[in-house]
Design a protein around this motif. Structure first.
Motif, PDB file in Angstrom:
ATOM      1  N   GLU A  78     -28.775  54.426 -47.621  1.00  0.00           N
ATOM      2  CA  GLU A  78     -29.125  54.567 -46.288  1.00  0.00           C
ATOM      3  C   GLU A  78     -27.453  55.272 -46.789  1.00  0.00           C
ATOM      4  O   GLU A  78     -26.862  56.613 -46.549  1.00  0.00           O
ATOM      5  CB  GLU A  78     -28.873  54.033 -44.855  1.00  0.00           C
ATOM      6  CG  GLU A  78     -29.607  53.805 -43.840  1.00  0.00           C
ATOM      7  CD  GLU A  78     -30.498  55.091 -43.293  1.00  0.00           C
ATOM      8  OE1 GLU A  78     -29.065  55.875 -43.097  1.00  0.00           O
ATOM      9  OE2 GLU A  78     -31.416  55.875 -43.367  1.00  0.00           O
ATOM     10  N   THR A  79     -26.693  54.436 -47.119  1.00  0.00           N
ATOM     11  CA  THR A  79     -25.137  55.261 -47.983  1.00  0.00           C
ATOM     12  C   THR A  79     -25.243  54.927 -49.174  1.00  0.00           C
ATOM     13  O   THR A  79     -25.331  53.573 -49.711  1.00  0.00           O
ATOM     14  CB  THR A  79     -24.578  54.027 -47.248  1.00  0.00           C
ATOM     15  OG1 THR A  79     -24.214  52.761 -47.381  1.00  0.00           O
ATOM     16  CG2 THR A  79     -23.881  55.120 -45.679  1.00  0.00           C
ATOM     17  N   ILE A  80     -24.198  55.220 -50.279  1.00  0.00           N
ATOM     18  CA  ILE A  80     -24.489  55.376 -51.245  1.00  0.00           C
ATOM     19  C   ILE A  80     -22.613  55.586 -51.936  1.00  0.00           C
ATOM     20  O   ILE A  80     -21.986  56.074 -50.776  1.00  0.00           O
ATOM     21  CB  ILE A  80     -25.399  57.025 -52.490  1.00  0.00           C
ATOM     22  CG1 ILE A  80     -25.418  57.962 -52.081  1.00  0.00           C
ATOM     23  CG2 ILE A  80     -27.149  56.405 -51.779  1.00  0.00           C
ATOM     24  CD1 ILE A  80     -25.534  59.137 -52.765  1.00  0.00           C
ATOM     25  N   SER A  81     -22.522  55.800 -53.143  1.00  0.00           N
ATOM     26  CA  SER A  81     -21.521  55.577 -53.189  1.00  0.00           C
ATOM     27  C   SER A  81     -21.359  56.995 -53.734  1.00  0.00           C
ATOM     28  O   SER A  81     -22.328  57.783 -54.366  1.00  0.00           O
ATOM     29  CB  SER A  81     -20.754  54.596 -55.241  1.00  0.00           C
ATOM     30  OG  SER A  81     -21.770  54.770 -55.560  1.00  0.00           O
ATOM     31  N   PHE A  82     -19.666  57.220 -54.181  1.00  0.00           N
ATOM     32  CA  PHE A  82     -19.598  58.540 -54.499  1.00  0.00           C
ATOM     33  C   PHE A  82     -19.511  58.940 -56.053  1.00  0.00           C
ATOM     34  O   PHE A  82     -20.088  59.360 -56.628  1.00  0.00           O
ATOM     35  CB  PHE A  82     -18.102  59.138 -54.126  1.00  0.00           C
ATOM     36  CG  PHE A  82     -17.601  59.594 -53.212  1.00  0.00           C
ATOM     37  CD1 PHE A  82     -18.452  60.983 -52.368  1.00  0.00           C
ATOM     38  CD2 PHE A  82     -16.882  58.398 -51.671  1.00  0.00           C
ATOM     39  CE1 PHE A  82     -17.872  61.199 -51.074  1.00  0.00           C
ATOM     40  CE2 PHE A  82     -16.869  58.725 -50.629  1.00  0.00           C
ATOM     41  CZ  PHE A  82     -18.011  59.796 -50.152  1.00  0.00           C
ATOM     42  N   GLU A  83     -19.576  57.470 -56.996  1.00  0.00           N
ATOM     43  CA  GLU A  83     -20.183  57.381 -58.479  1.00  0.00           C
ATOM     44  C   GLU A  83     -21.107  57.595 -58.548  1.00  0.00           C
ATOM     45  O   GLU A  83     -21.664  58.733 -60.236  1.00  0.00           O
ATOM     46  CB  GLU A  83     -19.187  56.090 -58.988  1.00  0.00           C
ATOM     47  CG  GLU A  83     -17.960  55.927 -59.122  1.00  0.00           C
ATOM     48  CD  GLU A  83     -17.322  55.385 -57.485  1.00  0.00           C
ATOM     49  OE1 GLU A  83     -18.182  55.163 -56.999  1.00  0.00           O
ATOM     50  OE2 GLU A  83     -16.092  55.658 -57.411  1.00  0.00           O
ATOM     51  N   ALA A  87     -23.025  61.181 -60.591  1.00  0.00           N
ATOM     52  CA  ALA A  87     -23.883  60.353 -62.379  1.00  0.00           C
ATOM     53  C   ALA A  87     -24.609  61.135 -61.610  1.00  0.00           C
ATOM     54  O   ALA A  87     -24.863  62.166 -62.658  1.00  0.00           O
ATOM     55  CB  ALA A  87     -23.739  59.344 -61.983  1.00  0.00           C
ATOM     56  N   ALA A  88     -25.360  61.771 -60.788  1.00  0.00           N
ATOM     57  CA  ALA A  88     -27.114  62.336 -59.879  1.00  0.00           C
ATOM     58  C   ALA A  88     -26.349  63.778 -60.243  1.00  0.00           C
ATOM     59  O   ALA A  88     -27.723  64.913 -61.194  1.00  0.00           O
ATOM     60  CB  ALA A  88     -27.402  61.297 -59.220  1.00  0.00           C
ATOM     61  N   LYS A  89     -25.377  63.874 -59.925  1.00  0.00           N
ATOM     62  CA  LYS A  89     -24.803  66.045 -59.470  1.00  0.00           C
ATOM     63  C   LYS A  89     -24.488  66.343 -61.430  1.00  0.00           C
ATOM     64  O   LYS A  89     -24.711  66.917 -62.457  1.00  0.00           O
ATOM     65  CB  LYS A  89     -23.836  66.161 -59.132  1.00  0.00           C
ATOM     66  CG  LYS A  89     -24.202  66.298 -57.728  1.00  0.00           C
ATOM     67  CD  LYS A  89     -22.406  66.377 -57.176  1.00  0.00           C
ATOM     68  CE  LYS A  89     -23.014  66.294 -55.429  1.00  0.00           C
ATOM     69  NZ  LYS A  89     -21.832  66.897 -54.694  1.00  0.00           N
ATOM     70  N   ASN A  90     -23.910  64.960 -62.155  1.00  0.00           N
ATOM     71  CA  ASN A  90     -23.845  65.769 -63.980  1.00  0.00           C
ATOM     72  C   ASN A  90     -25.043  66.132 -64.493  1.00  0.00           C
ATOM     73  O   ASN A  90     -24.782  66.623 -65.679  1.00  0.00           O
ATOM     74  CB  ASN A  90     -22.634  64.530 -64.699  1.00  0.00           C
ATOM     75  CG  ASN A  90     -21.499  64.456 -63.661  1.00  0.00           C
ATOM     76  OD1 ASN A  90     -21.350  65.695 -63.252  1.00  0.00           O
ATOM     77  ND2 ASN A  90     -20.443  63.501 -63.871  1.00  0.00           N
ATOM     78  N   LYS A  91     -26.175  64.920 -63.497  1.00  0.00           N
ATOM     79  CA  LYS A  91     -27.020  64.862 -64.635  1.00  0.00           C
ATOM     80  C   LYS A  91     -28.115  66.003 -64.515  1.00  0.00           C
ATOM     81  O   LYS A  91     -29.045  66.607 -65.546  1.00  0.00           O
ATOM     82  CB  LYS A  91     -28.343  63.707 -64.360  1.00  0.00           C
ATOM     83  CG  LYS A  91     -28.308  62.458 -65.658  1.00  0.00           C
ATOM     84  CD  LYS A  91     -29.114  61.665 -65.124  1.00  0.00           C
ATOM     85  CE  LYS A  91     -28.671  59.983 -65.485  1.00  0.00           C
ATOM     86  NZ  LYS A  91     -29.929  59.503 -65.363  1.00  0.00           N
ATOM     87  N   ILE A  92     -28.043  66.473 -63.509  1.00  0.00           N
ATOM     88  CA  ILE A  92     -28.691  67.595 -63.160  1.00  0.00           C
ATOM     89  C   ILE A  92     -27.372  68.575 -63.914  1.00  0.00           C
ATOM     90  O   ILE A  92     -29.156  69.650 -64.513  1.00  0.00           O
ATOM     91  CB  ILE A  92     -28.455  67.883 -61.224  1.00  0.00           C
ATOM     92  CG1 ILE A  92     -29.770  67.278 -60.881  1.00  0.00           C
ATOM     93  CG2 ILE A  92     -28.788  69.466 -61.209  1.00  0.00           C
ATOM     94  CD1 ILE A  92     -31.282  67.318 -61.128  1.00  0.00           C
TER      95      ILE A  92
END
Length: 147
Positions: A78-83, A87-92
């Motif tokens: 439900e909730t995730i950390s901003f880090e 990291a996922a956005k940087n991979k994309i």
């Protein structure tokens, strides 16, 4: 030379007045000011080291799946950390840049192949433009005769 001495005397007088106006808890040692040593105090509050959490949107859930962080949407909490999200956005971003590099190289190779085919058929931009201009002149002449 005389002016330099006057300037030096003025600066010296200003420095001496500064020394007199300083705080009394500052010590003057050989013309340098130093603060008295204070013992470090422990903080009066307690800091909780919890990471702020973020509820991902539908788009961010897709990014998390595309980046390979999670296999299915049901696995995403439900909730995730901003880090984790960063990291996922940087991979994309990296994957998209690799894709753009590959498409650019493929486009360059395609254009080289098409250019070589055009040379074999004796086609060039100059000859194509001359043919187009001749065709437009003929059409203009035909319209002039029709009127």
């Amino acid at each position: 030379m005389h002016r330099r001495r006057n300037c030096f005397r003025l600066c010296e007088r200003d420095v001496s007045t500064l020394r007199l106006t300083r705080n009394t808890n500052l010590k003057i040692i050989n013309g340098f000011c130093t603060k008295p040593q204070e013992s470090p105090k422990p903080p009066s509050y307690s800091y909780n080291h919890r990471v702020p959490l973020h509820k991902p949107t539908d788009w961010e859930r897709k990014i998390l799946i595309w980046s390979g962080r999670f296999k299915k949407e049901e696995e995403i909490p439900e909730t995730i950390s901003f880090e984790m999200l960063d990291a996922a956005k940087n991979k994309i971003r990296v994957k998209i840049s690799y894709l753009m590099i590959a498409l650019t190289v493929a486009g360059c190779i395609f254009m080289v192949i098409e250019g070589k085919k055009a040379v074999r058929r004796n086609e060039s931009l100059t000859s194509m433009n001359l043919e187009k201009k001749a065709r437009l002149r003929e059409e203009a002449a035909m319209k002039a005769k029709a009127e």
